[in-house]
Design a protein around this motif. Structure first.
Motif, PDB file in Angstrom:
ATOM      1  N   THR A  66     -49.544  -4.494 -48.808  1.00 48.70           N
ATOM      2  CA  THR A  66     -48.790  -5.693 -49.213  1.00 48.70           C
ATOM      3  C   THR A  66     -47.310  -5.513 -48.898  1.00 48.70           C
ATOM      4  N   LYS A  67     -46.781  -4.348 -49.223  1.00 49.09           N
ATOM      5  CA  LYS A  67     -45.344  -4.105 -49.004  1.00 49.09           C
ATOM      6  C   LYS A  67     -44.997  -4.158 -47.503  1.00 49.09           C
ATOM      7  N   TYR A  68     -45.840  -3.535 -46.635  1.00 44.82           N
ATOM      8  CA  TYR A  68     -45.548  -3.600 -45.194  1.00 44.82           C
ATOM      9  C   TYR A  68     -45.702  -5.025 -44.674  1.00 44.82           C
ATOM     10  N   SER A  69     -46.637  -5.759 -45.275  1.00 47.16           N
ATOM     11  CA  SER A  69     -46.796  -7.159 -44.862  1.00 47.16           C
ATOM     12  C   SER A  69     -45.560  -7.960 -45.281  1.00 47.16           C
ATOM     13  N   LEU A  70     -45.058  -7.691 -46.495  1.00 49.79           N
ATOM     14  CA  LEU A  70     -43.874  -8.426 -46.974  1.00 49.79           C
ATOM     15  C   LEU A  70     -42.632  -8.069 -46.150  1.00 49.79           C
ATOM     16  N   LEU A  71     -42.515  -6.805 -45.752  1.00 50.67           N
ATOM     17  CA  LEU A  71     -41.376  -6.415 -44.904  1.00 50.67           C
ATOM     18  C   LEU A  71     -41.380  -7.275 -43.633  1.00 50.67           C
ATOM     19  N   HIS A  72     -42.578  -7.437 -43.062  1.00 52.69           N
ATOM     20  CA  HIS A  72     -42.708  -8.228 -41.835  1.00 52.69           C
ATOM     21  C   HIS A  72     -42.423  -9.714 -42.105  1.00 52.69           C
ATOM     22  N   LEU A  73     -43.013 -10.237 -43.188  1.00 48.39           N
ATOM     23  CA  LEU A  73     -42.841 -11.672 -43.480  1.00 48.39           C
ATOM     24  C   LEU A  73     -41.400 -12.000 -43.840  1.00 48.39           C
ATOM     25  N   ALA A  74     -40.758 -11.092 -44.583  1.00 48.60           N
ATOM     26  CA  ALA A  74     -39.358 -11.331 -44.961  1.00 48.60           C
ATOM     27  C   ALA A  74     -38.514 -11.486 -43.699  1.00 48.60           C
ATOM     28  N   LYS A  75     -38.776 -10.612 -42.724  1.00 48.91           N
ATOM     29  CA  LYS A  75     -38.005 -10.646 -41.483  1.00 48.91           C
ATOM     30  C   LYS A  75     -38.391 -11.822 -40.598  1.00 48.91           C
ATOM     31  N   GLU A  76     -39.696 -11.909 -40.294  1.00 51.51           N
ATOM     32  CA  GLU A  76     -40.150 -12.833 -39.253  1.00 51.51           C
ATOM     33  C   GLU A  76     -40.403 -14.259 -39.755  1.00 51.51           C
ATOM     34  N   TYR A  77     -40.723 -14.445 -41.015  1.00 53.58           N
ATOM     35  CA  TYR A  77     -41.034 -15.785 -41.515  1.00 53.58           C
ATOM     36  C   TYR A  77     -39.880 -16.347 -42.351  1.00 53.58           C
ATOM     37  N   LEU A  78     -39.155 -15.459 -43.051  1.00 51.29           N
ATOM     38  CA  LEU A  78     -38.071 -15.950 -43.911  1.00 51.29           C
ATOM     39  C   LEU A  78     -36.697 -15.689 -43.309  1.00 51.29           C
ATOM     40  N   GLY A  79     -36.653 -14.930 -42.216  1.00 51.67           N
ATOM     41  CA  GLY A  79     -35.377 -14.679 -41.525  1.00 51.67           C
ATOM     42  C   GLY A  79     -34.426 -13.794 -42.311  1.00 51.67           C
ATOM     43  N   LEU A  80     -34.965 -12.931 -43.184  1.00 49.84           N
ATOM     44  CA  LEU A  80     -34.093 -12.048 -43.977  1.00 49.84           C
ATOM     45  C   LEU A  80     -33.963 -10.697 -43.284  1.00 49.84           C
ATOM     46  N   LYS A  81     -32.930  -9.985 -43.655  1.00 49.08           N
ATOM     47  CA  LYS A  81     -32.868  -8.584 -43.277  1.00 49.08           C
ATOM     48  C   LYS A  81     -33.860  -7.878 -44.207  1.00 49.08           C
ATOM     49  N   ALA A  82     -34.586  -6.913 -43.667  1.00 53.69           N
ATOM     50  CA  ALA A  82     -35.576  -6.242 -44.508  1.00 53.69           C
ATOM     51  C   ALA A  82     -35.596  -4.758 -44.194  1.00 53.69           C
ATOM     52  N   SER A  83     -35.555  -3.934 -45.220  1.00 49.00           N
ATOM     53  CA  SER A  83     -35.559  -2.497 -44.942  1.00 49.00           C
ATOM     54  C   SER A  83     -36.216  -1.687 -46.052  1.00 49.00           C
ATOM     55  N   GLU A  84     -36.673  -0.492 -45.651  1.00 48.18           N
ATOM     56  CA  GLU A  84     -37.159   0.506 -46.593  1.00 48.18           C
ATOM     57  C   GLU A  84     -36.033   1.495 -46.779  1.00 48.18           C
ATOM     58  N   ARG A  85     -35.622   1.673 -47.999  1.00 45.43           N
ATOM     59  CA  ARG A  85     -34.562   2.643 -48.280  1.00 45.43           C
ATOM     60  C   ARG A  85     -34.583   3.028 -49.751  1.00 45.43           C
ATOM     61  N   ASP A  86     -33.726   3.983 -50.105  1.00 47.76           N
ATOM     62  CA  ASP A  86     -33.695   4.413 -51.495  1.00 47.76           C
ATOM     63  C   ASP A  86     -33.246   3.277 -52.416  1.00 47.76           C
ATOM     64  N   CYS A  87     -33.904   3.179 -53.571  1.00 47.84           N
ATOM     65  CA  CYS A  87     -33.512   2.190 -54.591  1.00 47.84           C
ATOM     66  C   CYS A  87     -33.205   2.992 -55.855  1.00 47.84           C
ATOM     67  N   PHE A  88     -31.938   3.172 -56.139  1.00 45.33           N
ATOM     68  CA  PHE A  88     -31.546   4.027 -57.264  1.00 45.33           C
ATOM     69  C   PHE A  88     -31.704   3.288 -58.591  1.00 45.33           C
ATOM     70  N   ILE A  89     -32.242   3.985 -59.570  1.00 39.29           N
ATOM     71  CA  ILE A  89     -32.518   3.359 -60.870  1.00 39.29           C
ATOM     72  C   ILE A  89     -31.213   3.007 -61.597  1.00 39.29           C
ATOM     73  N   ASP A  90     -30.105   3.673 -61.261  1.00 41.12           N
ATOM     74  CA  ASP A  90     -28.839   3.296 -61.914  1.00 41.12           C
ATOM     75  C   ASP A  90     -28.035   2.299 -61.066  1.00 41.12           C
ATOM     76  N   ARG A  91     -28.700   1.703 -60.041  1.00 34.43           N
ATOM     77  CA  ARG A  91     -28.019   0.686 -59.218  1.00 34.43           C
ATOM     78  C   ARG A  91     -28.821  -0.627 -59.197  1.00 34.43           C
ATOM     79  N   LEU A  92     -29.461  -0.928 -60.324  1.00 31.26           N
ATOM     80  CA  LEU A  92     -30.294  -2.139 -60.366  1.00 31.26           C
ATOM     81  C   LEU A  92     -29.459  -3.392 -60.155  1.00 31.26           C
ATOM     82  N   ASP A  93     -28.160  -3.285 -60.422  1.00 30.41           N
ATOM     83  CA  ASP A  93     -27.311  -4.478 -60.287  1.00 30.41           C
ATOM     84  C   ASP A  93     -27.122  -4.908 -58.836  1.00 30.41           C
ATOM     85  N   GLU A  94     -27.634  -4.117 -57.865  1.00 31.09           N
ATOM     86  CA  GLU A  94     -27.538  -4.573 -56.471  1.00 31.09           C
ATOM     87  C   GLU A  94     -28.575  -5.663 -56.163  1.00 31.09           C
TER      88      GLU A  94
END
Ligand code: PLP
Ligand code: COI
Length: 345
Positions: free
Chosen positions: A251-279
């Motif tokens: 599902t996540k790899y499918s969403l990465l693709h859909l976010a980019k190709e269907y919704l025109g968003l930038k999409a990436s896999e990267r670290d998501c820090f628990i003390d940076r939820l405000d991003e």
């Protein structure tokens, strides 16, 4: 020949087991898989000395069959489940069930139980559970002498109670579901056994489930219970964690693709820090069972961090949901090869 859909309370279906008539089973012995067959028996008859029972030598998959508006039944990216199961097997030294046979077995099980594929528009679907387990008489800690590959199915509704209504999560700080170089990226039962207690504690405290952090540093988000995490940044970027110990979610790899190709968003896999939820302006859990569940808030060290809202789904999460489910239920044309029809003969 198409069969009449059984009469169930489809709209109120949870994520439970309902016995369906048919399942597929193939046996591995002396170096090869037998030709496999369909059976009505939902009990496995295995040795008490099976490695699956003692040493957790087993893996499984989760996928769904969807009924379209036209009455066709289709699977979503079953080749990806076959590949992931092959990787899980290699990690636990189990024989791989050939990927083309995996897909055909799933199609057979769905066709044989077609009257249990929920009606289009009910929001429910038919969940398939392929699994591969070590069996046979052996007590030593080494790979089993024999194996069973089997696929059963059961109709399901929402995994998280809210559906598209946001749900809240705690953070498991005292427990990990996987070790840094363990089996977190394989879909093996041991990871889920390790998650039962933290899951129960989170439920008892009123959360839908708990978030797991990276086992080495406990600073980065890894998983949302039995689903992957995604966030939408304030700059409209789709972000999902990268780590060797999370499950490579289809599902996540499918969403990465859909976010980019269907919704025109930038999409990436990267670290998501628990003390940076405000991003993140929005956040969600994604997976076959979880579908796309908006995260209302995460409680971490006394901070109740609300994303978009605790009662409403955010606009990008909704678009991702509509696009993804649109493809799965046949209303939107998906990328080539994502949807595989089940022949109903
Ligand atoms: N993470 C875990 C731990 C899971 O159990 C699942 C469910 O399969 C996922 C993520 C989502 O993976 P997928 O999208 O392939 O279902
Ligand atoms: C899935 O989403 O298929 C899962 O395996 C999650 C859970 C029900 C174990």
């Amino acid at each position: 020949m198409e069969k009449k859909i059984v009469d169930l309370d489809w709209k109120n279906l949870g994520f439970g087991y309902i016995k369906t008539p048919w399942r597929y089973l193939s046996y591995w012995k002396n170096g090869s898989w037998d030709e496999g067959s369909m059976t009505e028996d939902n009990r496995l008859h295995i040795s008490e000395a099976s490695t699956a029972l003692h040493y957790g030598q087993q893996c499984f998959e989760g996928m769904k069959a969807y009924r379209t508006k036209e009455g066709k039944i289709q699977l979503f990216r079953p080749d990806q489940n076959a590949k992931r199961m092959a990787n899980s097997c290699k990690r636990l030294i189990m024989p791989v069930f050939p990927e083309d046979r995996f897909v055909k077995a799933c199609q057979k099980v769905v066709a044989a139980n077609q009257e249990f594929v929920p009606p289009y528009g009910s929001g429910a679907s038919l969940y398939l559970r392929p699994m591969l387990i070590g069996v046979g008489d052996q007590i030593g800690v080494k790979p089993a002498p024999e194996y069973i590959f089997t696929v059963f199915c059961t109709p399901v509704g929402a995994y998280f109670k809210g559906g598209l209504s946001p749900v809240n999560f705690s953070v498991a700080e005292d427990y990990d579901r996987a070790a840094p170089h363990g089996t977190g990226a394989a879909k093996v039962g041991g990871n889920y056994a390790a998650s039962l207690l933290p899951h129960e504690l989170a439920k008892d405290a009123g959360y839908a489930d708990c978030i797991y952090l990276d086992p080495a540093t406990h600073t980065k988000i890894e998983e949302v219970g039995a689903a992957n995490f995604f966030g939408i940044t304030k700059n409209n970027e789709f972000v999902t964690p990268i780590s060797p110990s999370i499950l490579p979610s289809i599902t996540k790899y499918s969403l990465l693709h859909l976010a980019k190709e269907y919704l025109g968003l930038k999409a990436s896999e990267r670290d998501c820090f628990i003390d940076r939820l405000d991003e993140f302006a929005e956040a969600g859990a994604c997976g076959t069972a979880a579908v796309i569940s908006p995260i209302g808030a995460i409680d971490y060290r006394g901070d109740h961090h609300v994303f978009f809202s605790e009662t409403e789904v955010g606009p990008i999460t909704r678009k991702l949901y509509d696009t993804m489910l649109g493809i799965q239920f046949g209303d939107i044309q998906g990328p080539e090869g994502w949807v595989v029809e089940v022949p109903l003969d």
